[in-house]
Design a protein around this motif. Structure first.
Motif, mmCIF file in Angstrom:
data_model
loop_
_atom_site.group_PDB
_atom_site.id
_atom_site.type_symbol
_atom_site.label_atom_id
_atom_site.label_comp_id
_atom_site.label_asym_id
_atom_site.label_seq_id
_atom_site.Cartn_x
_atom_site.Cartn_y
_atom_site.Cartn_z
ATOM 1 N N LEU A 76 0.859 -1.179 0.000
ATOM 2 C CA LEU A 76 0.000 0.000 0.000
ATOM 3 C C LEU A 76 0.905 1.242 0.000
ATOM 4 O O LEU A 76 1.776 1.374 0.866
ATOM 5 C CB LEU A 76 -0.892 -0.013 1.248
ATOM 6 N N SER A 77 0.685 2.117 -0.982
ATOM 7 C CA SER A 77 1.575 3.294 -1.125
ATOM 8 C C SER A 77 1.202 4.398 -0.153
ATOM 9 O O SER A 77 0.687 5.434 -0.550
ATOM 10 C CB SER A 77 1.498 3.868 -2.534
ATOM 11 N N LEU A 78 1.475 4.162 1.107
ATOM 12 C CA LEU A 78 1.124 5.170 2.108
ATOM 13 C C LEU A 78 1.929 6.449 1.917
ATOM 14 O O LEU A 78 1.479 7.534 2.283
ATOM 15 C CB LEU A 78 1.325 4.596 3.512
ATOM 16 N N SER A 79 3.110 6.299 1.309
ATOM 17 C CA SER A 79 3.934 7.496 1.076
ATOM 18 C C SER A 79 3.225 8.456 0.117
ATOM 19 O O SER A 79 3.392 9.662 0.201
ATOM 20 C CB SER A 79 5.306 7.103 0.551
ATOM 21 N N LYS A 80 2.409 7.895 -0.769
ATOM 22 C CA LYS A 80 1.634 8.762 -1.662
ATOM 23 C C LYS A 80 0.530 9.502 -0.919
ATOM 24 O O LYS A 80 -0.025 10.460 -1.415
ATOM 25 C CB LYS A 80 0.973 7.922 -2.767
ATOM 26 N N ASP A 109 5.556 2.798 3.231
ATOM 27 C CA ASP A 109 4.590 1.910 2.600
ATOM 28 C C ASP A 109 4.515 0.619 3.420
ATOM 29 O O ASP A 109 5.475 0.237 4.078
ATOM 30 C CB ASP A 109 5.055 1.577 1.171
ATOM 31 N N ARG A 110 3.349 -0.042 3.361
ATOM 32 C CA ARG A 110 3.181 -1.283 4.127
ATOM 33 C C ARG A 110 2.610 -2.374 3.230
ATOM 34 O O ARG A 110 1.856 -2.099 2.302
ATOM 35 C CB ARG A 110 2.206 -1.081 5.291
ATOM 36 N N VAL A 111 2.922 -3.594 3.623
ATOM 37 C CA VAL A 111 2.392 -4.743 2.887
ATOM 38 C C VAL A 111 0.932 -4.970 3.263
ATOM 39 O O VAL A 111 0.582 -4.924 4.443
ATOM 40 C CB VAL A 111 3.219 -6.007 3.215
#
Length: 548
Positions: free
Chosen positions: A287-291, A297-299
């Motif tokens: 999951l592109s949490l940085s976006k 990011d986390r799996v």
RNA sequence: GCGCCAGUAGCUCAGUUGGAUAGAGCAUCAGCCUUCUAAGCUGAGGGUCACAGGUUCGAAUCCUGUCUGGCGUACCA
């Protein structure tokens, strides 16, 4: 009539009259020192900066513009740096008290949440073990908050979310199986490394053995599946019986597994892909949490193909949104804090209003006795469960102790104090006030004294009577604040003050045996105090005993 | 290292989005039962609001930094 709102409106009308924008933030509150009056406003001081005038000057002009009804307000004064202090006519209190008596068991309710739906999720313990103190805190906070919302007119759904599928459950099955094999005589049968070590696993294994003998000794997949289900049922039964003792009943038991069967997980992944918020790396789905403005990011799907907890958590919250709630409340222990920002961020990017999610994190509970931490139950020799605590001090004490501190502070549960059946125990202080009133009302009835349907309450005018009336009138506001802030502790504190006001009144003012009219008025006051205590205790889920 | 929560009386904790003399319970000490439940009431002592700066009419409360404790910081939930 709400006195605070009355004053606030009075001030705001005056502000408009004097051409000052009325949307300024100001407070009407009770001054600490009663000599200053009944309610106090800081509006002049707040305005002083904008208007570039001395607060006292503003206050004087404002007072001239106030539309005062001398039947309600006796006196308005300016004090200190520019506080405007209001003193009410003593005559209004008895009138308001009459309303309390008429409203009875619904006194304290309001309609602020009318037409709105809230989902309160609490307990949510997976069926892999027994409830402990931390779960108890979660359960009592959640149930009380649900009650508070209900009293504020909301349509409340009480929800329990659980997972009976993942790794934890496999682990439960393997742990039970190992104990089962050991009971069957294979003393060295290896116990799984990350297995559940609690004594209750042995109990489950023993129950399994008694019921089915050696039927599952091979440990085939079918056997383990059966054992898993057996363990799950066993744990749920225990959890439910403990919750029942606390008088906690939830409406919805939401199974995480359903999200897989009804395609919501797949849809979530597809939607995230569409939004370009996921990517594959090292065989896993990230999951592109940085976006979304977060750090890492986390799996969400492991390379093994299994999802991590984040994925169903997001899908679950999405499901709650789709069910049309206006507010979602999650009650979590401090150990669950890490996942929250991720879930909220994902929801926001999926187009949901994440500000509708209110996450309440409560800190841990430690059990102490004589200043020392208690980990094991003296009675059972095993780790201390919520049931052990209930056995020892009873449900009222447990419920009260677990909500009497602010949610965000650590809670020290003093076992010695809780066990104390005396004035030291704050629960009994409240219950005693209620029982005392009941006893007075009973005596009145015995002596053939009946309450006048149209009492003259204006006869109540000494300080003890007025203080008690003021305290009773504060209940409605307290129910609102306690809900708005999601802090049951505010209500608990208030009830202690209310009980105190009654005890003082009782001590200073004879009720039965005084002149008829006064006796009648005081009996009505006692009745109003009883109603308020009873209503408050019912929100906390605590009994209001008639005798102690 | 980073994130969240906390640090207020001997102990456990309040302090209502910045307000007037910082509160309560317990503990300690001193009083109050021939009258409605003494599981009650009254009074006393007890404070560098962790520390240092800053913001302003005004700070326990807001900002910055430091220290201490708890919980997190997984292809566990």
């Amino acid at each position: 009539m709400e006195l605070k709102n009355y004053i606030k409106n009075l001030i705001e009308t005056a502000l408009i009259k004097t051409n000052v924008p009325a949307d300024i933030y100001h407070i009407v509150e009770e001054p600490k020192n009663p000599e200053f009056g009944d309610l106090s406003s800081n509006v002049a001081m707040v305005l002083s900066k904008n208007l570039k005038k001395a607060p006292k000057e503003i206050a004087e002009e404002l007072i001239k513009a106030l539309d005062l009804d001398d039947k309600i307000i006796e006196q308005v004064t300016i004090a200190g740096q520019g506080f405007i202090n209001f003193k009410f006519s003593r005559k209004i209190y008895p009138l308001l008290l009459k309303e309390v008596i008429e409203e009875k068991e619904s006194y304290g309710k309001n309609n602020s949440g009318k037409g709105k739906r809230v989902n309160v999720e609490y307990v949510s313990v997976n069926p892999t073990g027994l409830l402990h103190l931390g779960h108890g805190r979660n359960a009592c906070i959640g149930d009380t908050i649900a009650n508070l919302f209900s009293w504020n007119g909301w349509d409340v759904t009480r929800e329990y979310y659980f997972n009976n599928a993942g790794n934890q459950m496999k682990n439960l099955a393997l742990s039970i199986f190992a104990r089962y094999k050991q009971l069957l005589g294979d003393k060295d049968f290896p116990f799984p490394e990350d297995g559940y070590h609690g004594e209750y696993i042995k109990t489950i294994a023993n129950d399994l053995l008694e019921k089915y003998n050696s039927k599952f000794q091979n440990g085939s997949d079918d056997d383990l599946n059966f054992i898993r289900k057996f363990g799950e049922n066993w744990c749920f039964e225990k959890i439910n019986s403990t919750l029942e003792r606390l008088n906690i009943k939830q409406d919805v038991f939401f199974n995480e597994d359903s999200l897989y069967h009804n395609g919501k997980i797949d849809k979530l992944i597809a939607d995230l892909k569409k939004l370009d918020l996921v990517y594959e790396k090292d065989g896993a789905l990230w999951l592109s949490l940085s976006k979304m403005g977060l750090k890492d990011d986390r799996v969400i799907v492991k390379s093994s193909g299994e999802p991590t907890y984040r994925l169903p958590d997001i899908a679950y919250h999405r499901d709650k949104f789709e069910r049309g709630f206006d507010l979602l409340i999650d009650i979590f222990g401090a150990d669950h804090i890490a996942t929250i920002p991720d879930v909220l961020a994902a929801l926001k990017y999926l187009g949901y209003d994440s500000s509708k999610v209110r996450v309440l994190i409560h800190q841990f509970v430690t059990l102490t006795e004589n200043g020392e931490q208690v980990k094991m139950s003296k009675r059972t020799g095993k780790s201390y469960t919520l049931d052990d605590l209930l056995d020892e001090v009873g449900e009222d004490v447990v419920r009260f102790f677990l909500i009497m501190r602010g949610i965000s502070t650590h809670l020290e549960f003093d076992l010695g104090l809780a066990r104390e059946q005396s004035e030291k125990n704050p629960v009994f202080y409240l219950q005693y006030a209620h029982a005392r009133i009941c006893s007075v009302l009973d005596l009145a009835e015995e002596r053939g004294i009946y309450l006048d349907w149209n009492p003259d309450l204006t006869i109540l005018e000494n300080n003890y009577e007025i203080e008690l009336i003021k305290k009773i009138l504060k209940f409605k506001e307290t129910v609102w604040i306690s809900c708005d802030k999601c802090e049951p502790q505010i209500l608990a504190d208030y009830l202690r003050e209310l009980a105190n006001a009654f005890h003082v009144f009782y001590h200073e003012c004879r009720i039965i045996g005084v002149e008829d009219k006064l006796q009648d008025a005081r009996l009505h006051l006692a009745l109003a105090a009883k109603t308020t205590l009873q209503n408050g205790l019912s929100i906390l889920g605590i009994n209001a005993p008639e005798r102690m």
